[in-house]
Motif scaffolding. Structure first.
Motif, short mmCIF file in Angstrom:
data_model
loop_
_atom_site.label_atom_id
_atom_site.label_comp_id
_atom_site.label_asym_id
_atom_site.label_seq_id
_atom_site.Cartn_x
_atom_site.Cartn_y
_atom_site.Cartn_z
N ASP A 2 0.83 -1.20 0.00
CA ASP A 2 0.00 0.00 0.00
C ASP A 2 0.87 1.25 0.00
O ASP A 2 0.55 2.24 -0.67
CB ASP A 2 -0.90 -0.02 1.23
CG ASP A 2 -1.84 1.18 1.28
OD1 ASP A 2 -2.74 1.25 0.44
OD2 ASP A 2 -1.66 2.02 2.17
N GLN A 3 1.98 1.22 0.74
CA GLN A 3 2.87 2.38 0.78
C GLN A 3 3.47 2.67 -0.59
O GLN A 3 3.48 3.83 -1.04
CB GLN A 3 3.99 2.12 1.80
CG GLN A 3 5.02 3.23 1.88
CD GLN A 3 6.17 2.87 2.81
OE1 GLN A 3 6.08 1.95 3.60
NE2 GLN A 3 7.26 3.62 2.70
N LEU A 4 3.95 1.64 -1.28
CA LEU A 4 4.52 1.85 -2.61
C LEU A 4 3.45 2.28 -3.61
O LEU A 4 3.69 3.13 -4.48
CB LEU A 4 5.20 0.57 -3.09
CG LEU A 4 6.44 0.11 -2.31
CD1 LEU A 4 7.02 -1.15 -2.93
CD2 LEU A 4 7.49 1.21 -2.25
N GLN A 28 10.13 1.46 -10.42
CA GLN A 28 9.68 0.13 -10.83
C GLN A 28 10.52 -0.97 -10.20
O GLN A 28 10.02 -2.07 -9.93
CB GLN A 28 9.72 0.02 -12.35
CG GLN A 28 8.63 0.80 -13.07
CD GLN A 28 7.26 0.17 -12.87
OE1 GLN A 28 7.13 -0.96 -12.40
NE2 GLN A 28 6.22 0.91 -13.25
N ASP A 29 11.79 -0.69 -9.92
CA ASP A 29 12.65 -1.71 -9.30
C ASP A 29 12.13 -2.07 -7.90
O ASP A 29 12.14 -3.25 -7.52
CB ASP A 29 14.09 -1.21 -9.21
CG ASP A 29 14.74 -1.11 -10.58
OD1 ASP A 29 14.26 -1.79 -11.52
OD2 ASP A 29 15.72 -0.35 -10.70
N GLN A 30 11.69 -1.09 -7.15
CA GLN A 30 11.16 -1.36 -5.82
C GLN A 30 9.88 -2.19 -5.90
O GLN A 30 9.66 -3.09 -5.09
CB GLN A 30 10.88 -0.04 -5.09
CG GLN A 30 12.12 0.73 -4.70
CD GLN A 30 11.78 2.07 -4.08
OE1 GLN A 30 11.34 2.99 -4.77
NE2 GLN A 30 11.97 2.18 -2.78
N ILE A 31 9.05 -1.88 -6.87
CA ILE A 31 7.80 -2.63 -7.03
C ILE A 31 8.09 -4.07 -7.43
O ILE A 31 7.48 -5.01 -6.90
CB ILE A 31 6.91 -1.93 -8.07
CG1 ILE A 31 6.45 -0.57 -7.52
CG2 ILE A 31 5.71 -2.79 -8.44
CD1 ILE A 31 5.67 0.27 -8.49
N ARG A 32 9.03 -4.25 -8.37
CA ARG A 32 9.38 -5.61 -8.77
C ARG A 32 10.02 -6.39 -7.61
O ARG A 32 9.76 -7.58 -7.44
CB ARG A 32 10.33 -5.57 -9.97
CG ARG A 32 9.63 -5.32 -11.30
CD ARG A 32 10.57 -5.60 -12.47
NE ARG A 32 11.65 -4.62 -12.52
CZ ARG A 32 11.60 -3.50 -13.21
NH1 ARG A 32 10.50 -3.20 -13.91
NH2 ARG A 32 12.62 -2.65 -13.22
N LEU A 65 -0.50 -3.65 -4.82
CA LEU A 65 0.76 -3.22 -5.41
C LEU A 65 0.60 -2.83 -6.87
O LEU A 65 1.19 -1.84 -7.34
CB LEU A 65 1.80 -4.34 -5.27
CG LEU A 65 3.20 -4.06 -5.81
CD1 LEU A 65 3.85 -2.92 -5.04
CD2 LEU A 65 4.06 -5.32 -5.73
N HIS A 66 -0.21 -3.59 -7.62
CA HIS A 66 -0.36 -3.35 -9.06
C HIS A 66 -1.55 -2.46 -9.39
O HIS A 66 -1.83 -2.21 -10.58
CB HIS A 66 -0.50 -4.68 -9.80
CG HIS A 66 0.77 -5.47 -9.85
ND1 HIS A 66 1.78 -5.19 -10.74
CD2 HIS A 66 1.19 -6.52 -9.11
CE1 HIS A 66 2.78 -6.05 -10.55
NE2 HIS A 66 2.46 -6.87 -9.58
N GLN A 67 -2.25 -1.98 -8.38
CA GLN A 67 -3.46 -1.19 -8.62
C GLN A 67 -3.23 0.04 -9.49
O GLN A 67 -4.03 0.33 -10.38
CB GLN A 67 -4.07 -0.78 -7.28
CG GLN A 67 -5.49 -0.26 -7.38
CD GLN A 67 -6.11 -0.09 -6.01
OE1 GLN A 67 -5.41 0.02 -5.01
NE2 GLN A 67 -7.43 -0.09 -5.95
N PRO A 68 -2.13 0.79 -9.31
CA PRO A 68 -1.96 1.99 -10.16
C PRO A 68 -1.70 1.68 -11.63
O PRO A 68 -1.87 2.56 -12.49
CB PRO A 68 -0.73 2.68 -9.53
CG PRO A 68 -0.59 2.10 -8.16
CD PRO A 68 -1.09 0.70 -8.28
N TRP A 108 3.41 6.06 -5.74
CA TRP A 108 3.65 6.10 -7.18
C TRP A 108 2.77 7.15 -7.84
O TRP A 108 1.58 7.23 -7.62
CB TRP A 108 3.37 4.73 -7.79
CG TRP A 108 3.45 4.76 -9.30
CD1 TRP A 108 2.41 4.87 -10.17
CD2 TRP A 108 4.62 4.72 -10.08
NE1 TRP A 108 2.86 4.87 -11.45
CE2 TRP A 108 4.23 4.78 -11.45
CE3 TRP A 108 5.98 4.62 -9.78
CZ2 TRP A 108 5.14 4.76 -12.49
CZ3 TRP A 108 6.89 4.59 -10.82
CH2 TRP A 108 6.47 4.66 -12.16
N ASP A 109 3.38 7.95 -8.67
CA ASP A 109 2.64 8.93 -9.46
C ASP A 109 3.42 9.14 -10.76
O ASP A 109 4.52 9.70 -10.75
CB ASP A 109 2.48 10.25 -8.71
CG ASP A 109 1.51 11.20 -9.40
OD1 ASP A 109 1.22 10.99 -10.60
OD2 ASP A 109 1.02 12.13 -8.73
#
Length: 580
Positions: free
Chosen positions: A407-409, A423-427, A471-474, A413-414
């Motif tokens: 949720d924090q990540l 994107q590296d942090q998300i992956r 995590l992938h919602q945005p 993201w914007d």
């Protein structure tokens, strides 16, 4: 003055005769010197105004106040309800205020069995005792009202008599995991036989009794939730003021918070969750330190909690209490859309170094994991998935960590402006979630686990898959990979529901219901995509998944009103399902 000196001298020569001690000393099982107007025990405790003696010659101040309150309540009821007819004759127990010297007259003492209906703490539509709800409980005689009339004139009491408390604990025990409360139930039951000063704090016990009433819905027992809620909050405030048994106060805050949240009372639930987190930081629960009381507390914290015989068990309850606070803070911050209270930075004062929790049975056996990383949470998020034990409590804490960090990540993201998240942090987090899921027992094998383990694992699986959705919602609308990952996670949530039985809904953590809404949103989007495609594609499987989640949400809402905050979405979901 001479009279006072004589009294002190007579108290020093030998023990007082039975029935001569003041009411407060009798209630607290303390030695009383019999000095009037106030004994030395009450003077030292700055309770001289509360020192009263019951010598059988008249009513005490407390008894007079109780009678006055009863009369005022009766008068208010008459004014509020014109059709209410008060009884023409009020019967009094002739032994209610006059006792022989051979019997204990301590207010609320275990030996006292006389009760006045006018002092009942429970609301009732008639002037009689509460009807049959208590008669089916184990250990409760149907021939007598099992409650004493406790009113907080002096200090909070555990407002359930001895014979009822074990029954309420038995009702609560199977549900303790769904509110994150991990404690040695044997020690908790044994504490009921200890002196009052060595029992668990009344705030915690009344919060437990509150949950026992809540989970009994729709049985008549739930009618008494308001009573135990009032007692728990009053005792909680008293415990904060005196800094007494702080660990119990923190656990009581957690139980109150989850109770409010499960009932859709979000502001109150958020308040108690934040209070529990702030207290946990204040007393250093987030650090891997010995469970000794802090020096800034007063002497009343000498028994920081009930003193277990094993230091390992005492430390274990401290560790488990922190992770109870952590799970509450991290998970519900996502739902309530607010920042978490518990910090986790590199600073030694704010870094979470408390070791991963173990199951209570391991602490009870004397085994304590000693190789936890220094930065517990940071190490896990950096890919150390195997750190700590694989206890159910550790899995639950790690699932909360993934849920909150996703949720924090996602929030940070914007794409329209520079963002602290890349994107590296998300992956990296997606890889951590996938590796974590691989360590869990598969869903199809949950039937072979014990009921308690099964329901905790259902929560862990659901939180992990909900983390992927969040995590992938945005990116789900524009990125094919994110859409596919979200869709797979939503279907996994539906598969978990299919593996559940109807009884599982009674014991699930309320946070699970909020996760289903995220899964349902993804499936509705997928259904809409299939229906609008040309040529139209077969959407029967997707409708089946949507029906499964709709069934779960409806079933869950009947038990936990928390889903009431999602009522518009639930109505939309039902309409969508009916149209298809």
């Amino acid at each position: 003055m001479a009279n006072k000196t004589a009294m002190v001298g007579s108290g020093a020569q030998g023990a007082l005769q039975r029935g001569k001690a003041c009411l407060r000393c009798r209630k607290r099982k303390m030695r009383c010197d019999g000095t009037k107007p106030a004994c030395q025990q009450c003077v030292r405790a700055k309770k001289a105004d509360c020192c009263e003696y019951d010598d059988g010659k008249g009513k005490t101040r407390t008894q007079i106040l109780k009678e006055t309150i009863a009369r005022l309540e009766l008068r208010i009821r008459e004014l509020e309800d014109p059709e209410y007819v008060s009884p023409a004759i009020t019967l009094h127990d002739p032994h209610a205020y006059h006792h022989s010297e051979s019997s204990s007259s301590s207010l609320g003492s275990p030996g006292s069995t006389s009760f006045s209906a006018s002092h009942s703490p429970f609301p009732s539509e008639t002037t009689s005792s509460p009807p049959r709800p208590w008669t089916n409980l184990p250990g409760v005689s149907p021939s007598a009202t099992p409650f004493s009339s406790e009113i907080f004139f002096d200090e909070p009491q555990i407002s359930a008599p001895f014979d009822l408390a074990p029954a309420l604990l038995d009702l609560f025990a199977p549900h303790r995991h769904q509110c994150g409360f991990e404690v040695h139930m044997g020690s908790l039951r044994d504490s009921l036989n200890l002196p009052m000063s060595e029992q668990r704090h009344p705030a915690l016990m009344n919060a437990i009794y509150l949950w026992a009433c809540f989970v009994s819905r729709p049985e008549p027992l739930c009618e008494h939730e308001e009573h135990f809620l009032t007692q728990a909050i009053q005792a909680h405030q008293q415990g904060l003021r005196l800094a007494d048994k702080v660990l119990d106060i923190i656990q009581a805050s957690c139980l109150l918070s989850v109770y409010f949240l499960a009932n859709g009372r979000l502001l109150e639930g958020s308040y108690h969750a934040s209070a529990a987190a702030a207290l946990a930081i204040q007393v250093g629960l987030h650090m891997d330190v010995s469970p000794e009381p802090h020096q800034w507390m007063n002497d009343s914290t000498e028994s920081f909690d009930l003193k277990p015989q094993k230091i390992d068990l005492r430390r274990g309850e401290r560790v488990l209490a922190f992770w109870q606070v952590y799970n509450l803070d991290r998970c519900w911050s996502v739902v309530l859309r607010k920042p978490p209270v518990l910090p986790d930075a590199s600073n030694p004062w704010t870094s979470i170094t408390c070791p991963w929790p173990q199951d209570m049975a391991e602490y009870d056996s004397g085994y304590i994991e000693s190789n936890s990383p220094y930065h517990t949470i940071a190490g896990f998020l950096n890919g150390d998935v195997a750190s700590g034990s694989f206890s159910l409590q550790t899995l639950r804490a790690k699932a909360s960590t993934l849920f909150a960090h996703a949720d924090q990540l996602s929030r940070a993201w914007d794409s329209r402006k520079p963002s602290p998240v890349n994107q590296d942090q998300i992956r990296a987090l997606e890889i951590t979630i996938t590796r974590f899921l691989s360590t869990l027992p598969p869903v199809h094998s949950l039937d072979a686990t014990m009921p308690d383990d099964r329901q905790i694992l259902i929560t862990v699986h659901t939180l992990a898959h909900a983390s992927i959705i969040i995590l992938h919602q945005p990116f789900a609308r524009d990125d094919a990979h994110s859409y596919d990952r979200s869709s797979r996670a939503a279907r996994a949530c539906a598969s978990i529901i299919k593996s559940m039985t109807d009884s599982d809904f009674n014991f699930l953590d309320p946070i699970v219901g909020t996760c289903w809404t995220s899964a349902a949103e993804i499936i509705v989007r997928e259904l809409d995509t299939l229906e609008s495609a040309w040529p139209p594609m077969n959407s029967s499987d997707v409708r089946s998944e949507l029906g499964t989640i709709l069934y779960a949400m409806t079933n869950f809402h009947s038990r936990f009103p928390i889903l009431g905050m999602f009522t518009p979405f639930l109505c939309f979901l039902m309409l969508t399902f009916d149209l298809n």
